[in-house]
Design a protein around this motif. Structure first.
Motif, PDB file in Angstrom:
ATOM      1  N   TYR A 254       0.985  -1.351  -0.023  1.00  0.00           N
ATOM      2  CA  TYR A 254      -0.022   0.042   0.123  1.00  0.00           C
ATOM      3  C   TYR A 254       0.751   1.392  -0.107  1.00  0.00           C
ATOM      4  CZ  TYR A 254      -4.673  -1.992   0.771  1.00  0.00           C
ATOM      5  OH  TYR A 254      -5.950  -2.607   0.496  1.00  0.00           O
ATOM      6  N   GLY A 255       2.072   1.085   0.196  1.00  0.00           N
ATOM      7  CA  GLY A 255       2.971   2.245  -0.144  1.00  0.00           C
ATOM      8  C   GLY A 255       3.493   2.866   1.485  1.00  0.00           C
ATOM      9  N   PHE A 256       3.601   2.074   2.230  1.00  0.00           N
ATOM     10  CA  PHE A 256       3.955   2.395   3.746  1.00  0.00           C
ATOM     11  C   PHE A 256       5.315   2.109   3.764  1.00  0.00           C
ATOM     12  CE2 PHE A 256      -0.606   2.254   4.442  1.00  0.00           C
ATOM     13  CZ  PHE A 256      -0.882   3.435   5.444  1.00  0.00           C
ATOM     14  N   GLN A 257       6.072   2.866   4.688  1.00  0.00           N
ATOM     15  CA  GLN A 257       7.646   2.605   5.165  1.00  0.00           C
ATOM     16  C   GLN A 257       7.159   2.350   6.467  1.00  0.00           C
ATOM     17  OE1 GLN A 257      10.319   5.924   4.186  1.00  0.00           O
ATOM     18  NE2 GLN A 257      11.819   5.350   5.894  1.00  0.00           N
ATOM     19  N   ILE A 258       8.143   1.502   6.808  1.00  0.00           N
ATOM     20  CA  ILE A 258       8.114   0.901   8.304  1.00  0.00           C
ATOM     21  C   ILE A 258       9.192   1.214   9.085  1.00  0.00           C
ATOM     22  CG2 ILE A 258       7.547  -1.099   9.556  1.00  0.00           C
ATOM     23  CD1 ILE A 258       6.676  -2.455   7.059  1.00  0.00           C
ATOM     24  N   THR A 259       9.183   1.783  10.253  1.00  0.00           N
ATOM     25  CA  THR A 259      10.262   2.185  11.076  1.00  0.00           C
ATOM     26  C   THR A 259       9.986   1.473  12.416  1.00  0.00           C
ATOM     27  OG1 THR A 259      10.570   4.253  10.156  1.00  0.00           O
ATOM     28  CG2 THR A 259      11.332   4.113  12.397  1.00  0.00           C
ATOM     29  N   THR A 260      10.839   0.681  12.822  1.00  0.00           N
ATOM     30  CA  THR A 260      11.110   0.261  14.171  1.00  0.00           C
ATOM     31  C   THR A 260      11.473   1.165  15.293  1.00  0.00           C
ATOM     32  OG1 THR A 260      11.697  -1.719  13.067  1.00  0.00           O
ATOM     33  CG2 THR A 260      11.724  -1.849  15.717  1.00  0.00           C
TER      34      THR A 260
END
Length: 286
Positions: A254-260
């Motif tokens: 869906y175009g999300f960037q993920i940051t932990t």
């Protein structure tokens, strides 16, 4: 002769036993290899931009086995952890029948970790959530949304129809009727945009992904609510590697960037190796 024949039978049984053990080991190794290769998806790499650098680190935040749902109080007690907040987990005359409602009758550990993270962020950056528009998915008893309301945010908590009475009860207990409300929301429906406020600053969710059949409607709803400026904060206790991978992969599609979020940015007394907090933000349109 009789003894020799008996010894041969024992020896034959022992050989058969060894063959069965070797077959079982081979099967287990093959299965593990298959699982490992299937989990090496794009979701295993997250950009740690929240730490202030532009490096990309590869992590594997998933446990190696399926874990049972953990009940309230496994790690922390909510009432002892939030002395200024009142939460009732099962109000009178609010009998629920379906599984999705029953899970909302408990305060889960990831909700406590999320709420403490938000309080810690407000201490580090005073007023971070004040006057912000916040929507919460799967609010359950309402702990996270009520903490956000206490921090000055305008909050819409959502869950299945059968839990709205409970959420409204807990909103009243904390005197937050002016800036916190509760609405029923069924994931995966096209009516999401009609009932959710525009320009959402933060979308919150904790422990909403535990079975695979919820991943697609959940991802659809997250995408429907979030704009490019919305930050989706997810607190997740890792119970199923398969479900986690499906959700992360779908959100990346869906175009999300993920940051932990690093543990050092969380409340040091309310963090756990099995619970992670993530920031998601849209960087492209699918």
């Amino acid at each position: 002769i009789g003894m020799r024949f008996l010894d041969m039978r024992y020896a034959l049984c022992f050989v058969i036993y060894l063959l069965l053990v070797l077959l079982q080991i081979t099967h287990t190794t093959t299965t593990t290899t298959s699982l490992s290769s299937s989990s090496s998806s794009p979701s295993s790499s997250y950009n740690n931009s929240m730490s202030g650098d532009n490096t990309t680190t590869t992590t594997t935040p998933y446990v190696q086995q399926q874990k049972v749902l953990m009940i309230r109080g496994t790690r922390w007690d909510a009432q002892e952890s939030f002395t200024d907040i009142k939460i009732e987990e099962h109000i009178p005359n609010n009998d629920v029948t379906v599984h999705e409602e029953k899970t909302g009758l408990k305060i889960w550990d990831s909700a406590i970790a999320m709420a403490k993270y938000m309080q810690n962020q407000d201490r580090l950056f005073p007023g971070k959530f004040r006057e912000k528009t916040i929507v919460e998915l799967g609010s359950g008893c309402g702990l996270v949304g009520i903490v956000a309301g206490k921090l000055g945010a305008k909050v819409v908590m959502t869950d299945v129809e059968g839990l709205i009475k409970q959420l409204e009860h807990n909103i009243n207990l904390n005197g937050l009727n002016e800036n916190v409300s509760a609405l029923p929301l069924f994931w995966g429906t096209t009516t999401t945009k009609e009932i959710i406020p525009q320009n959402v600053d933060y979308l919150l969710a904790s422990d909403v992904a535990w079975v695979t059949h919820l991943v697609e409607p959940l991802a659809f709803t997250i995408d429907s609510i979030c704009s490019s400026s919305t930050i989706f904060i997810l607190a997740l206790e890792h119970r199923s590697r398969l479900t986690d991978n499906l959700l992360f992969t779908r959100l990346q599609e869906y175009g999300f960037q993920i940051t932990t979020i690093p543990k050092k940015e969380q409340d040091k007394h309310y963090s756990d190796d099995d619970i992670d907090i993530y920031h998601f933000q849209k960087v492209s349109q699918h």
